[in-house]
Design an enzyme around this catalytic site. Sequence first.
Site, PDB file in Angstrom:
ATOM      1  N   GLY A 245      67.150 -15.118  57.067  1.00  0.00           N
ATOM      2  CA  GLY A 245      67.698 -13.767  56.925  1.00  0.00           C
ATOM      3  C   GLY A 245      66.633 -12.801  56.470  1.00  0.00           C
ATOM      4  N   SER A 246      67.066 -11.730  55.837  1.00  0.00           N
ATOM      5  CA  SER A 246      66.141 -10.652  55.477  1.00  0.00           C
ATOM      6  C   SER A 246      65.309 -11.023  54.248  1.00  0.00           C
ATOM      7  CB  SER A 246      66.935  -9.381  55.205  1.00  0.00           C
ATOM      8  OG  SER A 246      67.786  -9.604  54.105  1.00  0.00           O
ATOM      9  N   THR A 249      67.255 -10.476  50.715  1.00  0.00           N
ATOM     10  CA  THR A 249      68.249 -11.529  50.462  1.00  0.00           C
ATOM     11  C   THR A 249      67.543 -12.857  50.251  1.00  0.00           C
ATOM     12  OG1 THR A 249      69.740 -10.351  51.949  1.00  0.00           O
ATOM     13  CG2 THR A 249      70.423 -12.533  51.275  1.00  0.00           C
ATOM     14  N   GLY A 250      66.497 -13.114  51.022  1.00  0.00           N
ATOM     15  CA  GLY A 250      65.761 -14.377  50.897  1.00  0.00           C
ATOM     16  C   GLY A 250      65.143 -14.542  49.518  1.00  0.00           C
ATOM     17  N   GLU A 268      63.338 -18.628  55.791  1.00  0.00           N
ATOM     18  CA  GLU A 268      62.799 -18.067  57.040  1.00  0.00           C
ATOM     19  C   GLU A 268      63.199 -16.604  57.058  1.00  0.00           C
ATOM     20  OE1 GLU A 268      60.879 -19.578  59.096  1.00  0.00           O
ATOM     21  OE2 GLU A 268      61.124 -21.644  58.437  1.00  0.00           O
ATOM     22  N   CYS A 302      63.449 -12.129  64.730  1.00  0.00           N
ATOM     23  CA  CYS A 302      62.596 -12.066  63.531  1.00  0.00           C
ATOM     24  C   CYS A 302      61.125 -11.994  63.905  1.00  0.00           C
ATOM     25  CB  CYS A 302      62.864 -13.263  62.647  1.00  0.00           C
ATOM     26  SG  CYS A 302      62.644 -14.809  63.539  1.00  0.00           S
ATOM     27  N   GLU A 399      60.652  -3.131  58.296  1.00  0.00           N
ATOM     28  CA  GLU A 399      61.204  -3.838  59.461  1.00  0.00           C
ATOM     29  C   GLU A 399      62.371  -3.028  60.047  1.00  0.00           C
ATOM     30  OE1 GLU A 399      63.651  -7.362  58.806  1.00  0.00           O
ATOM     31  OE2 GLU A 399      62.538  -8.431  60.349  1.00  0.00           O
TER      32      GLU A 399
HETATM   33  P1  NAD Z   1      70.793 -10.927  55.687  1.00  0.00           P
HETATM   34  O1  NAD Z   1      69.719 -11.329  54.739  1.00  0.00           O
HETATM   35  O2  NAD Z   1      71.511  -9.672  55.430  1.00  0.00           O
HETATM   36  O3  NAD Z   1      71.926 -12.066  55.763  1.00  0.00           O
HETATM   37  C1  NAD Z   1      71.618 -13.395  56.142  1.00  0.00           C
HETATM   38  C2  NAD Z   1      72.734 -14.303  55.641  1.00  0.00           C
HETATM   39  O4  NAD Z   1      72.701 -14.336  54.210  1.00  0.00           O
HETATM   40  C3  NAD Z   1      74.141 -13.870  56.030  1.00  0.00           C
HETATM   41  O5  NAD Z   1      74.906 -15.005  56.356  1.00  0.00           O
HETATM   42  C4  NAD Z   1      74.654 -13.233  54.741  1.00  0.00           C
HETATM   43  O6  NAD Z   1      76.052 -13.250  54.604  1.00  0.00           O
HETATM   44  C5  NAD Z   1      73.996 -14.131  53.698  1.00  0.00           C
HETATM   45  N1  NAD Z   1      73.856 -13.550  52.350  1.00  0.00           N
HETATM   46  C6  NAD Z   1      73.877 -12.247  51.982  1.00  0.00           C
HETATM   47  N2  NAD Z   1      73.684 -12.136  50.646  1.00  0.00           N
HETATM   48  C7  NAD Z   1      73.520 -13.397  50.172  1.00  0.00           C
HETATM   49  C8  NAD Z   1      73.256 -13.950  48.879  1.00  0.00           C
HETATM   50  N3  NAD Z   1      73.117 -13.187  47.804  1.00  0.00           N
HETATM   51  N4  NAD Z   1      73.133 -15.288  48.753  1.00  0.00           N
HETATM   52  C9  NAD Z   1      73.234 -16.096  49.841  1.00  0.00           C
HETATM   53  N5  NAD Z   1      73.498 -15.634  51.082  1.00  0.00           N
HETATM   54  C10 NAD Z   1      73.626 -14.293  51.249  1.00  0.00           C
HETATM   55  O7  NAD Z   1      70.106 -10.939  57.123  1.00  0.00           O
HETATM   56  P2  NAD Z   1      70.758 -10.480  58.521  1.00  0.00           P
HETATM   57  O8  NAD Z   1      70.872  -8.991  58.496  1.00  0.00           O
HETATM   58  O9  NAD Z   1      71.942 -11.313  58.824  1.00  0.00           O
HETATM   59  O10 NAD Z   1      69.606 -10.923  59.563  1.00  0.00           O
HETATM   60  C11 NAD Z   1      68.515 -10.127  59.865  1.00  0.00           C
HETATM   61  C12 NAD Z   1      67.282 -10.552  59.084  1.00  0.00           C
HETATM   62  O11 NAD Z   1      67.030 -11.933  59.303  1.00  0.00           O
HETATM   63  C13 NAD Z   1      66.036  -9.831  59.532  1.00  0.00           C
HETATM   64  O12 NAD Z   1      65.312  -9.416  58.407  1.00  0.00           O
HETATM   65  C14 NAD Z   1      65.256 -10.896  60.300  1.00  0.00           C
HETATM   66  O13 NAD Z   1      63.874 -10.692  60.322  1.00  0.00           O
HETATM   67  C15 NAD Z   1      65.642 -12.138  59.587  1.00  0.00           C
HETATM   68  N6  NAD Z   1      65.497 -13.336  60.454  1.00  0.00           N
HETATM   69  C16 NAD Z   1      64.461 -14.214  60.203  1.00  0.00           C
HETATM   70  C17 NAD Z   1      64.273 -15.326  61.037  1.00  0.00           C
HETATM   71  C18 NAD Z   1      63.154 -16.330  60.803  1.00  0.00           C
HETATM   72  O14 NAD Z   1      63.208 -17.418  61.359  1.00  0.00           O
HETATM   73  N7  NAD Z   1      62.137 -16.013  60.016  1.00  0.00           N
HETATM   74  C19 NAD Z   1      65.136 -15.538  62.111  1.00  0.00           C
HETATM   75  C20 NAD Z   1      66.169 -14.622  62.330  1.00  0.00           C
HETATM   76  C21 NAD Z   1      66.340 -13.517  61.483  1.00  0.00           C
END
Ligand code: NAD
Length: 495
Positions: A245-246, A249-250, A268, A302, A399
């Site tokens: 994810g982002s 959040t990561g 990731e 991503c 981003e």
């Molecule tokens: P996001 O971080 O908003 O959400 C990702 C997931 O995390 C969702 O399921 C969300 O519900 C969950 N989440 C939210 N808050 C949380 C918390 N506090 N604890 C645990 N889980 C939580 O990301 P998004 O908007 O769904 O996806 C887009 C982002 O993902 C972009 O920044 C993109 O670059 C990244 N991404 C990275 C990769 C990679 O392999 N590096 C691949 C795909 C997407």
Amino acid sequence: MSDIALLPAVSAFLARDHGLYIHGEQVASQASARLTVHNPANGQAIAQIADANQADVDRAVDSARQGFASWSRTSPAARARVLLRLADLLEAHREELAQLETLQSGKLIGIARAFEVEQAAHFLRYYAGWATKITGQTITPSLPSFAGERYSAFTLREPVGVVAGIVPWNFATMIALWKLASALTTGCSIVLKPSEFTPLTLLRIAELGSEAGLPPGALNVVTGAGHVGKALVEHPGTDKVSFTGSVPTGIAVGQAAMGAKLTRATLELGGKNAVAFLPDVGLDKAVDGIIEAGFLHSGQICAAGERFYVHRSRLEPLLEALCQRLGQLRIGSPLDEATQFGPVANKPHQQKLAELFATARAEGNRILHGGRLGDGPGCFVEPTVILANQASDTLLNQETFGPVATFLPYDHEDELLHLMNASPYGLSASLWTNDLAKAMRLIPQIQAGTLWVNMHTLLDPAVPFGGIKASGIGREFGSAFIDDFTELKSVMMRY
Ligand code: NAD
């Protein structure tokens, strides 16, 4: 042209009262809260899902602990067979899963078929092959021997336990399958938490997992907003977190995992990936490259290129040719097979892109193509080309995760390297040139987890993938995932 007809199985699935998938069956959530899933192509509500609560998460983790006890004892060959059967079932349900994915994410139906199902099945088979090839080492220790005693040692790779897999919305099916495959291949069980925007395919795939032969609890799915992911990460029954994810959040997930009980975490995350064209690249090849790097799946990848560096002598004709090409794209419904460019995945994302366009204008960037949202209820955003003024401009640092390519010219190779590396992120980059000797000299100097030469975006299960710097921790694919999903146990013997 017009939309393809939806399969009856898809309409029937959407009409269901969706629950969670725990211990091998669909169960009702104990929470009363529901979330609505929208089709981003037209804004229509297509399903209601559970916004799970702590009791649901407890139940899913408890089931996964039981599932771990049985799954981790199955033979590697048996685990491989189940994963191979699941890959076959994915293909057998290719159209159903692809249609569901397009409806929930706005992804072009062709991309949903090719990547979310076919490519995902290919990845699953690759992982299945590793199940029987996970090995340790034998070691001869050099300990003192006073009475003729001897020593031998060996290492075991043991599954880490219950994995919490947290999935974003951009490739909701394929990324979930990567996590599922990494966990199940190594003998772990997994609780998957899909994005609240795109939960539907995974609920269906969990059923196919049971059909393929997964024992109850090996794979659970809990749906809901971010708090559900947080509850999973902090749960005492979770042994490992695999998060995609982002970056913000990561970082929160990584801190929570460490704070919980040093729970292992692979992250990731996003990036701001650089794409560099050396002056020897022809115009057509460069335009094709920019479209591959920046506009595939509306840039919602991503690893997509977001910062484009072009030699000053080449910039103007390249931008002119690119804008002309983007102007020819057929924008429309993702269920129409003739469409070349669909909506972005959800309203908040569309709004975020509108704000970034406003920022670009406020900073005096030139928007050479696009830069507007589409009319109507769908989440359409025009493919956009921006010429920045300087490296510090927002569009070269934040981003967008959208169909936006931002350009900056460079004059010298040293300047190019400095621009490419001056970022807190390092997920991917690409270098375009016909001079492979020059490419080989530049490769070690570019900071990225994955560096492509004369290509961008495409991933292969045999090639490790993951970020450096703030783009993440850990690697997927290749054999690298084995380190992240197993613990190394050392055994030493005296005889
Ligand atoms: P996001 O971080 O908003 O959400 C990702 C997931 O995390 C969702 O399921 C969300 O519900 C969950 N989440 C939210 N808050 C949380 C918390 N506090 N604890 C645990 N889980 C939580 O990301 P998004 O908007 O769904 O996806 C887009 C982002 O993902 C972009 O920044 C993109 O670059 C990244 N991404 C990275 C990769 C990679 O392999 N590096 C691949 C795909 C997407």
